[in-house]
Every structure is written in C-alpha cells, then in structure tokens.
Design an enzyme around this catalytic site. Sequence first.
Site, mmCIF file in Angstrom:
data_model
loop_
_atom_site.group_PDB
_atom_site.id
_atom_site.type_symbol
_atom_site.label_atom_id
_atom_site.label_comp_id
_atom_site.label_asym_id
_atom_site.label_seq_id
_atom_site.Cartn_x
_atom_site.Cartn_y
_atom_site.Cartn_z
ATOM 1 C CG ASP A 200 -1.252 8.520 5.439
ATOM 2 O OD1 ASP A 200 -2.424 8.844 5.702
ATOM 3 O OD2 ASP A 200 -0.423 9.294 4.935
ATOM 4 C CD GLU A 257 -1.526 -12.920 5.068
ATOM 5 O OE1 GLU A 257 -2.760 -12.799 5.100
ATOM 6 O OE2 GLU A 257 -0.926 -13.583 4.188
#
Length: 536
Positions: A200, A257
């Site tokens: 957000d 990641e």
Amino acid sequence: MPAWWRGAVLYHVYVRSFFDSDGDGHGDLAGVMAKLDYIQGLGVDGIWLSPIHPSPNRDWGYDVADFDGVQADYGTLEDFDRLLEAAHERGLKVVLDEVLAHTSDEHPWFLESLTGGPDGPKADWYVWADPQADGTAPNNWLSVFGGPAWSYQPKRRRHYHHKFLRQQPKLNWRQPAAREAALAVLDRWLARGVDGFRLDVANAYLHDPELTDNPATPAEARTAAHWGHAGNLQRHLHDANLEENCALMDAVRRRVEAHGDDRFVFGEFSEEEARCGAYLAPDEGLHSAYTFVLLLQDQLTPAFVREHYATLSAFPAHWPTISFSNHDVPRTVSRFGGAAPAPDLARLMFALLLSLKGTTLIYQGEELGLPQARLARSQLRDPVGDLYWPYDGGRDGCRTPMPWDADLPNLGFSDGEPWLPAASEHRRLTVADQEADPDSNLAFARQMIALRKGSPALTLGDLEFLDAPDPVLAFVRRWEDEAVACVFNLSDAPRFVELPTVAGGALHPVRAADADLRGGSLGLAPWAAAFVELRG
C-alpha cells in the site's frame, strides 16, 4: 523461463465484502475458501487479499494494529493457513496487502512511541515534530483525507505526521529499528508461505527529514480533480514521493527475494510516479507497480491508453501492473459509461484490460460487469464519504457485497445484516444468474482469461500501437513468432479498420456477430473488440 507473475492475472478479493461464512455480516477467510472453486474457475493465477490484520477499522483494515495476526471478523491464523493451503492445492498464488508506510494509532509501536518518553526505545519510530511558536502544525503538509497532515499530542507536546487519517500515524522508515521491524513483517508472512505482497502507498515510505514545505500545484495545472480534495492543491514532494524511495523499494524487493526467486512484490504508486520509483525495471526497485493513472480515467477514448503507454515507453525495462478498478475508485462501467452504460461496455473494458501489456488485476465483480452502487449517507462507512458528502460519496459504492444469488438474503453474501447493503443495481447480475447464461459477462470473462492464458503474445508480448482513427483503439502484441492485433471500437456506431496482412481470422470477437474480417478489413459493431492473428 519468465517469472510466474509476468503476465499473470490476479483476482483482487476485498475480503470484508466477498462472502460471509458465519452470518455476522462481514466477509471472512472461510468465506474466501468457500469460493475458491469459483475463483479457480475464472482461470486466474492467484488472489490478492485486502489487508487481513487486526484493525480498529477507521480505514477498514488500512490502519493495522497488529501485523502478526488476523482480524477477528475474518477468522484466525489457522483459518488463514487453511486458505493458503487450499489455494496452493488449486494452483493459485496468494498475495497479501501489506500496509507498512503507517500503522493504526492503536498499534503497540505507536503507543510506546507516544508514552515511552523522548528517550524511549521507540520514541522516533514515528514522524514527530515540534509545533510552530503559535501552536500550529510544523509545516504546510496536507492529508490525503483533508486538513493538516499533523496531529498534536499533549503527552509529547509534539505533532505526529499522518498522510491519511489522524488515526494512521506515519512510520519512520528513516529510523533503522523501525525499518527493520517493518521488513521483518514481510519475512514472517513469507515464511508462512505467502507468494508475495501488494504494498500500500509504496510511494510514501520516506519523508523529508527537514520537513520542507510542499509547493503549490500551479494554478494553471489545477483541474476539477485537484479542487475535489484539498490535498491535491499541493505537490507532495516532501511528505512522500522522494527520489530516495527508489533505493528503498530495491531493498524491499531484495528482502522478499531472499525467500526465493518465485516470490512477487508490487506496489501502489498514487502520485509523482516516475520520481519515486514506480517505473523501475524488475531487477531494480520492486518487481512491478501500478499507478492511479488508469484508475482515475473516465473518458472512453483511445487517448487514455495511448498516453499511459507513451509514459511507460520511456521505461522499456519496467513491467507494469494494470488495473481499471479496485476498492478505492468507482467501478469501471460506471466510470466510463455513466448512469446508464451500454450493455456491451463491460465486455469491451474487460477485453481491453486483459489484452494490455502487464500483470493484470481484476477487482471482484469486474468479471460480472458490476456498476457502482448508490448509497444513502446513512449507509456510508468510508471516512472519505463522511468527509466530502454530498460532493463525493466516498468509496463504499465499489465495496458493497459480492452478489452471489438473487434468491438468497443479501444476494447470497450473508445470512446476517451485511456491513454494507447488497446493491439493488446488482440483483440482475449475480453469479448464479450469469452461470446459467452462456452469453453472460461472466462467461465472456472466462473466455477472455483463457484467450489471454493461451496466447504467449497476449501474456508476455510487447505492445505496438497501430494507426486507427478515433474512436478505434488498435495495437499489436508480439512475442517470438506470434503477433495478435487487438482492436476496440470505443463508440456506439459501427466502425471499419484496415489491418496489416493477416493470417487466420478473428480469434475472439466479443460476440460471434460483432466482428467481420474480410482480407485486411475488419468491421466492428458498437462497443466491439476483436483479436486477429497477424502474419510475420
């Protein structure tokens, strides 16, 4: 092999309004689980869940009070684990909406920052500043929801910054411990097995530590949209949207990641997009991003697509995320079609959405062609609607319950009194009715998603515009040896378009009689779309 999210189609579930499993009037995680077969049947790749964490609901979940739990209305952590497992069993990815730029003022971090004293361990976890000599706010920053973006707290004799409601204090990402605590939220949910995040207001993580005033939006640049909300009368260059945000987004992606190269993180960028990192490449910044550029469009001309992709063309390595509709803006058919949209407009816009280059976000009910609901003031729950009524009814009109069955109470959403009323405008567009109609918007949406998924060009290809007279929009998607012309008649009159040399024929007109291909000439009925294989 391309990452799974490149060209993926994600279904945006606004949990509170999707399906209520226990009759308390609020959608819940068990309700999402009960409808997974429906979601899977659409052919999408995964779901994006609106915030699921505990919240006092000043902004309906976007004011988080506990990043590690589940909102009681929605269920328990065990319910979430069951939903996650069931989704994965169906081959569906699960992406969470994380709100890390701010918290609720009821979050323990803020309470400690407020009460722990000026030398407390969390004293500077939020953005605090001294008032001016006359007691007014530290600077001119304006809140998105109206008024100064500062609130005074006698306990500390200081103001704290909030870009949105005063109950949403801004987390200080410049404070190393606060930053680490926010990043650790991602770690914990990734370890739990989620596939990624929608962040957000990803443009608003950082603020100018010098608290420099924002400049005014130039008078000549102000439109009705600027005057519609006072916060738009200044350019938000110092309370958010800093150039430093680019490097921060890169740090967030690397953190995600670290849990595997199959995880995905994309962000919402609501303003000053290029400045703060919306259009970076997948190996720099976040994997992808979406902006409000398309979400705020309401004029159905080729220009709204052409201009956005002209912007994107300046960032050729960036992979965009594309959305026409979400929980913050009026629904697509009402925004572009007004109070009485053409019957075929929903199909046209859905076909366009699924054919544009990027990762696609479908907002719940978009596949049904739902219009915006009209609510009385007494029915509103959104603070924006309360603030700006009657000029602006707020966001509740796009958040009303999903219509499942017209023969059941509350259109099948809940046996209890729903938190927002089921929309009368949706009674003829329920899932049950459309499931029984092979010519429904729902049937078309499934066909369109299947077409997209079956075509490497529509999934992964570059986009090149074709010359076509207004009001026709035409472009080609190319991937390796496949090329598909995508042609849209954005008007209520028949149109004819000359295409490049073609092979095969119309792959998928909106209806069988809507498009006629003869050689290189394509005839389109009003509000029609067609997809044509090209040679070479």
